[in-house]
Design a protein around this motif. Sequence first.
Motif, PDB file in Angstrom:
ATOM      1  N   SER A   1       5.905  -4.866   2.827  1.00 18.88           N
ATOM      2  CA  SER A   1       4.458  -4.986   3.020  1.00 18.88           C
ATOM      3  C   SER A   1       4.049  -3.940   4.052  1.00 18.88           C
ATOM      4  O   SER A   1       4.873  -3.146   4.499  1.00 18.88           O
ATOM      5  N   ASP A   2       2.769  -3.948   4.441  1.00 21.22           N
ATOM      6  CA  ASP A   2       2.316  -2.905   5.379  1.00 21.22           C
ATOM      7  C   ASP A   2       2.999  -3.027   6.733  1.00 21.22           C
ATOM      8  O   ASP A   2       3.213  -2.029   7.416  1.00 21.22           O
TER       9      ASP A   2
ATOM     10  N   ASP B   1       0.875  -1.174   0.000  1.00 23.85           N
ATOM     11  CA  ASP B   1       0.000   0.000   0.000  1.00 23.85           C
ATOM     12  C   ASP B   1       0.916   1.229   0.000  1.00 23.85           C
ATOM     13  O   ASP B   1       1.602   1.496   0.987  1.00 23.85           O
TER      14      ASP B   1
ATOM     15  N   HIS C   1       0.490  -5.416  -4.972  1.00 30.85           N
ATOM     16  CA  HIS C   1      -0.296  -6.124  -3.965  1.00 30.85           C
ATOM     17  C   HIS C   1      -0.837  -7.418  -4.552  1.00 30.85           C
ATOM     18  O   HIS C   1      -0.591  -7.741  -5.717  1.00 30.85           O
TER      19      HIS C   1
ATOM     20  N   HIS D   1       0.430   3.857   2.818  1.00 33.01           N
ATOM     21  CA  HIS D   1       0.921   3.380   4.119  1.00 33.01           C
ATOM     22  C   HIS D   1       2.456   3.472   4.169  1.00 33.01           C
ATOM     23  O   HIS D   1       3.034   4.035   5.098  1.00 33.01           O
ATOM     24  N   THR D   2       3.101   2.892   3.140  1.00 35.03           N
ATOM     25  CA  THR D   2       4.575   2.903   3.141  1.00 35.03           C
ATOM     26  C   THR D   2       5.102   4.323   2.923  1.00 35.03           C
ATOM     27  O   THR D   2       6.170   4.676   3.429  1.00 35.03           O
TER      28      THR D   2
ATOM     29  N   ASP E   1       1.320 -12.188   3.692  1.00 35.40           N
ATOM     30  CA  ASP E   1       1.359 -10.893   3.008  1.00 35.40           C
ATOM     31  C   ASP E   1       1.750 -11.117   1.560  1.00 35.40           C
ATOM     32  O   ASP E   1       2.359 -12.149   1.240  1.00 35.40           O
TER      33      ASP E   1
END
Length: 282
Positions: free
Chosen positions: A85-86, A39, A60, A42-43, A94
């Motif tokens: 990943s998140d 995402d 993803h 988020h990152t 993930d």
Amino acid sequence: MTARAGTLYVVATPIGNRGELSARAREMLAAVDAVAAEDTRHTGVLLRDFAIDTPLESLHEHSDAARWRSLLNRLAAGQSVALVSDAGTPGISDPGFELIRGARAHGIDVRPVAGPCAAIAALSVSGLPTDRFVFEGFLPARSVARRRRLAALADESRTLIFYEAGRRMRAMLADCRDAFGDERRIAVARELTKRFEESAQLDLADGVAWVDADANRTRGEFVVCVAGAARATDKPPTADLDALLTELVALTGTREAARIAARTLGVARNSAYQRALVLARE
Ligand code: SAM
């Protein structure tokens, strides 16, 4: 630090506390040509917090094949890519597996930048045996499938590790109790390394009550570690189980007999129930 040309770095990021991002992860995220993220928003926040301005790309579970191929082509052309990943380690419950497998198949160098993983963090503080364990990830969300999966694990003697979301904790622990019996020890870890972190060790008989004791326990992220079943050599002889079941079934019926026998002899309730059904047929 420079990133090696044509290398895919699988970079672990924090599961909670920002301080878990290792110095090497930070340097690598700054050094690579691109960061492929589950995402990007988020990152993006993580990278901004650490003043890293490497270009971000979204990758993803539902990314189309063209996206995977384009990243593989860039790696093959000598670019370096970090996969994140998140939270925690990419590929562990993930996205990431397809890219990693594709990179390996194309002879691309894949290197870990090791760090946090919720399963290992929870196991490390569980107080349950850590010498041998099984990572089961997420159980099926639907009850019938979940119960079937748990029944298949009832005799597993290694410590079991499950991921679970808060909203399913109650149902999950109720099903674990039915499959593994009242007395199996569990360690529940919630929101590890975050502000409202908590962890507890209890008998499965008390699992649902533990969730019900605090409304927050239906929210957030959980890892549930379950002690393995007693090994075959530690188990009561089948003759003991059979004799007890035969007596109890006559008094109370199969289900209740299985429950009492399981508790008395320390075997999984589901195993006792299955045995009672076999005896009833004989
Ligand atoms: N790749 C991650 C890892 O290495 O742990 C796991 C990703 S998986 C999509 C997310 C699940 O991991 C959550 O639903 C929860 O079960 C578990 N998890 C992640 N962070 C956690 C935390 N801080 N405390 C407890 N469980 C956590």
